[in-house]
Design an enzyme around this catalytic site. Sequence first.
Site, PDB file in Angstrom:
ATOM      1  N   HIS A 108      -8.740  14.083   1.175  1.00  0.00           N
ATOM      2  CA  HIS A 108      -7.800  15.143   0.807  1.00  0.00           C
ATOM      3  C   HIS A 108      -7.653  15.221  -0.706  1.00  0.00           C
ATOM      4  CE1 HIS A 108      -5.366  11.494   0.747  1.00  0.00           C
ATOM      5  NE2 HIS A 108      -4.497  12.124  -0.031  1.00  0.00           N
ATOM      6  N   ASP A 110      -4.295  15.896  -3.129  1.00  0.00           N
ATOM      7  CA  ASP A 110      -2.862  15.774  -2.834  1.00  0.00           C
ATOM      8  C   ASP A 110      -2.153  17.128  -2.743  1.00  0.00           C
ATOM      9  OD1 ASP A 110      -2.920  13.043  -2.621  1.00  0.00           O
ATOM     10  OD2 ASP A 110      -2.460  12.708  -4.734  1.00  0.00           O
ATOM     11  N   HIS A 266      -9.796  12.253  -2.239  1.00  0.00           N
ATOM     12  CA  HIS A 266      -9.776  10.799  -2.090  1.00  0.00           C
ATOM     13  C   HIS A 266      -9.395  10.418  -0.666  1.00  0.00           C
ATOM     14  CE1 HIS A 266      -5.661  11.892  -3.198  1.00  0.00           C
ATOM     15  NE2 HIS A 266      -5.242  10.805  -2.585  1.00  0.00           N
ATOM     16  N   ARG A 281       3.405   4.937  -6.275  1.00  0.00           N
ATOM     17  CA  ARG A 281       2.668   6.183  -6.524  1.00  0.00           C
ATOM     18  C   ARG A 281       3.573   7.179  -7.236  1.00  0.00           C
ATOM     19  NH1 ARG A 281       0.962  10.954  -4.621  1.00  0.00           N
ATOM     20  NH2 ARG A 281      -1.083  11.054  -3.660  1.00  0.00           N
TER      21      ARG A 281
END
Length: 293
Positions: A108, A110, A266, A281
Amino acid sequence: MSLAVETTAALDVRPLAGTLGAEVLGIDLSSPPDATQAEAIRAAMRDHKVIVFRDQTIDRAAQKDLTRVFGPLLRVPFVEPMADDADVIAVLKEADEANVSNFGGAWHSDFSCLEAPPAISVLHALELPPLGGDTLWCDMAAAHEALSPGYRAMLAGLSGNHTGRPYGTKAALKVPNPSRSIKMKRNDPAADLDSVHPVVRLDPETGEKSLYVNPVYTSHLSGLSREESRPILRFLQEHATRPEFTYRHRWRPGDVVCWDNRRTMHLALNDYDGYRRLLHRTTAAGEVPIAAA
Ligand code: SIN
C-alpha cells in the site's frame, strides 16, 4: 540513481539497493536537524525515496522534529494514535498474538483514500523480534519507467478510485482477525472518504512519473468496472513489486526509516509470531496528487 557515496556538506548518503533506499550517516537525530541538515535530508529523500538512519536514540519529540523536516504533521483517520500523543501511532504486535493480520501487511501507499494523502511516513524501531518483521518498499517511479511506451501511454489518461470505506462507518474490516494491538477507530466518517487520483502521478520536485495505485485502497479505475479494472491493477501490482524494484529493510533497534508515499508502496512482513514488535510512526502531510500527463 548513482551507487556512489554522496557526501554533502552535512551528511553521507549510501545507497542500499538498485533503485531505492539509502542509509544516511553523520547525523544525531536526538536534536532537531539544522537548516543545512534538513535540506540534505530532503535531498536524500528526493534521490532515494526511502532513507535509513541507524543507531538513533530519540524520543517522540525528536521523531516529530524529523518528520516536520518534510512537512506539517498529519493525523490520519481510523487508526487510534497513542493515548498521550495524537501525532504518534504505536505500531505494535504482541508476543501472544498468533495468526492475526498485522498493520500494513499488504502492499500500500499510506492513506491514499485521502484527497491529499501523506507525503512522508517515519518509523522508529523500539522492540523487535530476533528475526523476521522486515519491511519492504517498492519503487513506483522505476516501475513506471520500465513499462513499455505503449502501456505508459495507455495509463497516462487514467484515474483510480481510492477508498477507505472498509475502515469507516460501514466498517467490515477488509482483513480477517486483525491484531488487537492496533486500535482501529470504528465509526470514523473520515475513513469513508473516496478520492480519485491519477494512475500516473507527477512528482513536482524531481519531475519523476510514478504509478499511484495500490491493492489496499484502489478499488477500481475511474470509468471502468471492477471486473475490467482488476487485470490492469493486478498487472501493475505484480510489475511494481518485482524484486529489482524493491528494498527490504532488516530492522535493528534504534533504526529510523522515512519513506516517500508518493513514489513507493510498502508492506510489513508478518513472520514473527511469538515475539513483540513495536515501532513509533509519524506522518508528514502531502499535496493533492498531480497527473503526469
Ligand atoms: C506501516 O506503516 O504500514 C507498517 C510498516 C511496518 O510495521 O513495518
